[in-house]
Design an enzyme around this catalytic site. Structure first.
Site, short mmCIF file in Angstrom:
data_model
loop_
_atom_site.label_atom_id
_atom_site.label_comp_id
_atom_site.label_asym_id
_atom_site.label_seq_id
_atom_site.Cartn_x
_atom_site.Cartn_y
_atom_site.Cartn_z
CE1 TYR A 1 9.15 -12.42 -6.84
CE2 TYR A 1 7.76 -12.28 -4.90
CZ TYR A 1 8.11 -12.91 -6.07
OH TYR A 1 7.42 -14.03 -6.47
CG PHE B 1 1.05 -14.83 -13.41
CD1 PHE B 1 1.47 -13.82 -12.55
CD2 PHE B 1 1.71 -14.97 -14.62
CE1 PHE B 1 2.52 -12.98 -12.90
CE2 PHE B 1 2.75 -14.14 -14.97
CZ PHE B 1 3.16 -13.14 -14.12
N PRO B 2 -2.49 -16.36 -10.24
CG PRO B 2 -3.18 -15.86 -8.06
CD PRO B 2 -1.97 -15.86 -8.97
CG LEU B 3 -6.38 -12.82 -9.75
CD1 LEU B 3 -6.40 -11.44 -9.12
CD2 LEU B 3 -7.78 -13.41 -9.76
N GLY B 4 -4.25 -14.79 -13.75
CA GLY B 4 -3.79 -14.70 -15.13
C GLY B 4 -3.09 -13.39 -15.42
#
Length: 279
Positions: free
Chosen positions: A60, A205-208
């Site tokens: 990152y 990507f827990p919130l897509g």
């Protein structure tokens, strides 16, 4: 009442709603993003709010996110678990190169230790399995680092149920990371194995990646709770399985506060059924 904590590897208790650092670097995780002082403020506020799991990676930035974690939080407070990753080399915004050779994994881990100013990394995750290197060699290298005290626990990123099963024959695996959210249940078989084996599942990507903010089912529940669709999506993860430990990322203190407030949302059985059916 949903459980708010989970013991990673059976020894590291963390609050299940953590913080991920990918959004602290630029698009595609390349270069700096925004003001460095704001990034430091977000990390410090996360810990002030009770976050005990910080998830980062050596690529990152590359390197930038790990450096920011150390700048903001070192010396680390007791009980704060730092998780990072190695095994994927970045040479450009969209240039990802998997490298699971034992000597490279060792070099990556030792570089992360220096950047994070740690003697031991609590959770070191193999960012991708290298198809060109035997699994036993990749996990063997990490197990050697664990035996030397440089790693406390080993995790895997983006694996199948079958790969996790094979990995468990070679090393103790404390966590996995796969894409998983209310609209994407493709890793459900992997999640069930994690539940059976007591393995933490950190959904990425827990919130897509922002898509769930426009989902009508999440929006309907949000209206009932005076919450946001994103908060509903995170609350669903916390309700759905006791091993799910989402680490949503953001570069904004305001968005961080919103995400962390999701831990207080209590979904009814009827709401859970509607959300379960949304995939």
């Amino acid at each position: 009442m949903i459980g708010q904590t989970f013991a990673v590897g059976g020894t590291l208790p963390v609050r299940r709603l953590g913080y991920g650092t990918a959004q602290l670097t630029g698009p595609g995780y390349w270069g700096p993003r925004g003001d460095r002082r704001e990034a430091v403020a977000v990390l410090r506020r996360a810990v002030e709010r009770g976050v005990t799991l910080i998830d980062t990676a050596d690529n990152y930035g590359p390197s930038i996110a790990e450096e920011l974690v150390a700048e903001a939080l070192h010396p680390y407070p007791a009980g704060l678990v730092i998780a990072t990753k190695g095994g994927v080399v970045r040479t450009g915004d969209s240039a990802w190169h998997v490298d699971g050779r034992p000597e490279r994994l060792r070099a990556m881990c030792e570089a992360s230790l220096r950047r994070l100013r740690l003697d031991t990394i609590d959770l070191y995750q193999l960012h991708r399995l290298d198809p060109d290197v035997p699994m036993a060699e990749q996990l063997g290298a990490l197990d050697e680092l664990r035996a030397e005290g440089k790693i406390r626990h080993i995790g895997l990123d983006t694996v199948t149920r079958e790969q996790l099963t094979a990995s468990l024959e070679l090393a103790d695996i404390a966590s996995v990371q796969n894409r998983y959210h209310v609209l994407d249940r493709s890793s459900e078989p992997l999640l069930r194995l994690c539940e059976a084996r007591g393995i933490a599942f950190l959904p990425w990507f827990p919130l897509g990646n922002g898509a769930l903010t426009a989902d009508p089912v999440c929006a309907a529940s949000a209206a009932e709770h005076g919450a946001t669709p994103g908060q509903i999506a995170l609350a669903w993860l916390l309700h759905h399985s006791p091993v799910l430990c989402p680490t949503p990322g953001t570069g904004s203190v305001g968005h961080l506060e919103e995400n962390l407030d999701a831990a207080a949302v209590r979904l009814t059985a009827a709401e859970l059924a509607r959300l379960d059916a949304a995939a």
